[in-house]
Design a protein around this motif. Structure first.
Motif, short mmCIF file in Angstrom:
data_model
loop_
_atom_site.label_atom_id
_atom_site.label_comp_id
_atom_site.label_asym_id
_atom_site.label_seq_id
_atom_site.Cartn_x
_atom_site.Cartn_y
_atom_site.Cartn_z
N LEU A 21 0.82 -1.20 0.00
CA LEU A 21 0.00 0.00 0.00
C LEU A 21 0.86 1.26 0.00
CD1 LEU A 21 -2.86 -1.00 2.48
CD2 LEU A 21 -2.99 -0.79 -0.01
N GLY A 22 1.96 1.22 0.77
CA GLY A 22 2.87 2.36 0.77
C GLY A 22 3.48 2.60 -0.60
N ALA A 23 3.93 1.52 -1.23
CA ALA A 23 4.51 1.64 -2.57
C ALA A 23 3.44 2.07 -3.58
CB ALA A 23 5.13 0.32 -3.00
N ALA A 24 2.20 1.59 -3.41
CA ALA A 24 1.12 1.97 -4.32
C ALA A 24 0.84 3.46 -4.25
CB ALA A 24 -0.14 1.18 -3.99
N MET A 25 0.87 4.02 -3.03
CA MET A 25 0.66 5.46 -2.89
C MET A 25 1.77 6.24 -3.58
SD MET A 25 -2.16 6.24 -1.54
CE MET A 25 -1.77 7.98 -1.32
N VAL A 26 3.00 5.76 -3.45
CA VAL A 26 4.13 6.42 -4.11
C VAL A 26 3.96 6.35 -5.63
CG1 VAL A 26 6.62 6.41 -4.47
CG2 VAL A 26 5.69 6.00 -2.19
N PHE A 27 3.59 5.16 -6.13
CA PHE A 27 3.38 5.01 -7.56
C PHE A 27 2.22 5.90 -8.04
CE2 PHE A 27 5.29 0.54 -7.27
CZ PHE A 27 6.52 0.99 -7.72
N ALA A 28 1.17 6.00 -7.23
CA ALA A 28 0.03 6.85 -7.60
C ALA A 28 0.47 8.31 -7.71
CB ALA A 28 -1.09 6.71 -6.57
N LEU A 29 1.30 8.75 -6.78
CA LEU A 29 1.78 10.13 -6.83
C LEU A 29 2.66 10.37 -8.05
CD1 LEU A 29 2.56 10.86 -3.07
CD2 LEU A 29 0.66 11.73 -4.44
N THR A 30 3.45 9.36 -8.44
CA THR A 30 4.26 9.52 -9.64
C THR A 30 3.38 9.69 -10.88
OG1 THR A 30 4.45 7.13 -10.04
CG2 THR A 30 6.14 8.15 -8.66
N LEU A 234 10.53 10.22 -6.06
CA LEU A 234 9.46 9.27 -5.75
C LEU A 234 9.83 7.85 -6.19
CD1 LEU A 234 6.28 11.36 -6.57
CD2 LEU A 234 6.97 10.51 -4.34
N TRP A 235 10.49 7.71 -7.34
CA TRP A 235 10.94 6.39 -7.76
C TRP A 235 11.95 5.83 -6.75
CZ3 TRP A 235 7.90 3.96 -10.61
CH2 TRP A 235 7.29 4.51 -11.72
N LEU A 236 12.82 6.68 -6.23
CA LEU A 236 13.79 6.24 -5.22
C LEU A 236 13.08 5.80 -3.93
CD1 LEU A 236 16.62 8.90 -5.64
CD2 LEU A 236 16.65 6.50 -6.37
N VAL A 237 12.04 6.56 -3.54
CA VAL A 237 11.28 6.19 -2.34
C VAL A 237 10.61 4.84 -2.55
CG1 VAL A 237 9.28 6.79 -0.92
CG2 VAL A 237 10.93 8.55 -1.56
N ALA A 238 10.00 4.64 -3.73
CA ALA A 238 9.36 3.35 -4.01
C ALA A 238 10.37 2.21 -3.95
CB ALA A 238 8.70 3.38 -5.39
N ALA A 239 11.56 2.44 -4.49
CA ALA A 239 12.60 1.41 -4.45
C ALA A 239 13.02 1.11 -3.01
CB ALA A 239 13.81 1.86 -5.27
N LEU A 240 13.11 2.15 -2.19
CA LEU A 240 13.49 1.95 -0.78
C LEU A 240 12.42 1.17 -0.02
CD1 LEU A 240 15.06 5.43 0.08
CD2 LEU A 240 16.25 3.23 -0.10
N VAL A 317 7.79 -0.28 -15.17
CA VAL A 317 8.77 0.42 -14.34
C VAL A 317 8.74 -0.13 -12.91
CG1 VAL A 317 9.43 2.67 -13.39
CG2 VAL A 317 8.60 2.50 -15.74
N GLY A 318 7.52 -0.43 -12.42
CA GLY A 318 7.42 -1.02 -11.09
C GLY A 318 8.15 -2.34 -10.99
N LEU A 319 8.06 -3.16 -12.04
CA LEU A 319 8.78 -4.43 -12.07
C LEU A 319 10.29 -4.20 -12.01
CD1 LEU A 319 8.89 -7.49 -12.46
CD2 LEU A 319 8.72 -7.11 -14.93
N VAL A 320 10.77 -3.24 -12.79
CA VAL A 320 12.21 -2.93 -12.78
C VAL A 320 12.64 -2.43 -11.41
CG1 VAL A 320 13.99 -1.45 -13.78
CG2 VAL A 320 12.24 -2.47 -15.25
N VAL A 321 11.82 -1.54 -10.83
CA VAL A 321 12.13 -1.03 -9.49
C VAL A 321 12.20 -2.16 -8.48
CG1 VAL A 321 11.21 0.34 -7.57
CG2 VAL A 321 11.24 1.30 -9.87
#
Length: 345
Positions: A21-30, A234-240, A317-321
């Motif tokens: 859910l946290g990653a989904a919110m980050v992806f949504a913001l991107t 945001l991509w860095l946050v999602a990766a973290l 991109v999510g898969l790569v991340v």
């Protein structure tokens, strides 16, 4: 290995759901930021396309009527060679709507010339106190507001014609704009033509459709650069987020990995299992992010949409991340010793 990976996801379901859910919110913001960035270019393109001019003739030394004051005698339109030219008025104003001060861009057009508003509701102005306003102004047909000290009434509306991230366009007849703002002087901000003229009167210069669009977009260059920087962050946050969950999972499963190795499992199989775990988490989070982004769009005052290409690209991109962010966990899986299966911490 797939079965083991799915069982581990089930065993640690709560952690993975929270992380997802946290990653989904980050992806949504991107996606939202990508849509916002794209909307700036779309906004300027929509405006110059609505005017319908291929060439803008302005006062020499002026880049664009949208960023500078340009004064062109209306009579100069008959002196343009090679193309029929129409006078056009462009000026910036502040209006008060329902007690709120808003910025608008006024377009004064020749009744049978370029610049006529593409109506989606109502009719064109037929009197000095009538205008066409974009829906972004929030004024319905029949309602009015004060423009340069004159009360005007909206008789028609356009949709999606804004500049500078949401400033609505207001259209009036050229003569009415001249009477209201130039003391009746027969001047314009620019002359506009369908094609490229072959000759101009002295003191005038041409600007192409693309030059006008770029100049219209120029005040937003800083905002666009900031949005791009935010997208990277945001991509860095999602990766973290994804990487930290996979890393913790790898730490907790060190003894499991040792048992697998001691019973003949290859390091490659363990690495594939962790990578699969990260990929599943990131891909599901990206798909949820697409849905969440669509739900967030109505919360923004500016009307924009997420580009279809960005929606289609996000799961990839999510898969790569996910794969990249699982690198730390992969190192733990590769480095574990089989002897840990028989004792030790």
């Amino acid at each position: 290995m797939i079965t083991v990976t799915l069982r581990d996801l089930q065993w640690r379901a709560r952690r993975f759901v929270v992380a997802g859910l946290g990653a989904a919110m980050v992806f949504a913001l991107t996606l939202v930021l990508a849509g916002l960035e794209s909307s700036f270019s779309t906004e300027s393109r929509r405006v110059v396309n609505a005017i319908g001019a291929d060439t803008w003739i302005v006062q020499a030394g002026v880049e664009s009527v949208f960023s500078s004051i340009s004064v062109v005698p209306e009579v100069a339109a008959s002196q343009v060679r090679g193309q029929h030219a129409d006078p056009l008025w462009v000026s910036h104003h502040s209006v008060r709507v329902s007690g709120t001060l808003l910025d608008v861009e006024l377009i004064g057009y020749a009744p049978n010339g370029l610049g006529r508003p593409p109506l989606v509701e109502g009719r064109l102005p037929s009197a000095a106190d009538e205008v066409v306003a974009d829906r972004g102004l929030g004024v319905d047909v029949g309602e009015g507001f004060s423009l340069a000290g004159r009360h005007v009434r909206v008789v028609g509306r356009t949709d999606g014609l804004t500049v500078n991230a949401g400033q609505a366009l207001v259209f009036t007849r050229l003569r009415d704009a001249q009477d209201l703002l130039a003391g009746g002087a027969r001047v314009a901000s620019a002359l506009v033509t369908r094609g490229v003229p072959t000759g101009l009167p002295d003191g005038l210069a041409t600007r192409s459709k693309e030059q006008t669009r770029q100049d219209l977009l120029r005040p937003l260059v800083g905002a666009i650069s900031s949005l791009k920087a935010m997208l990277v962050l945001l991509w860095l946050v999602a990766a973290l987020v994804i990487g930290s969950v996979v890393y913790l999972s790898a730490l907790e499963r060190r003894r499991d990995f040792a048992v697998y190795k001691a019973t003949g499992w290859s390091t490659r199989s363990l690495a594939v299992g962790l990578a699969l775990q990260a990929a599943l988490l990131a891909t599901v989070a990206a798909l949820v992010g697409v849905v969440v982004a669509q739900l967030l769009l109505p919360l923004f005052p500016m009307n924009f949409d997420v580009p279809p290409a960005a929606r289609a690209l996000l799961p990839v991109v999510g898969l790569v991340v996910g794969l990249v962010s699982s690198a730390a966990g992969l190192r733990k899986a590769v480095g574990v010793e089989p002897a840990m299966a028989f004792g030790g911490p």
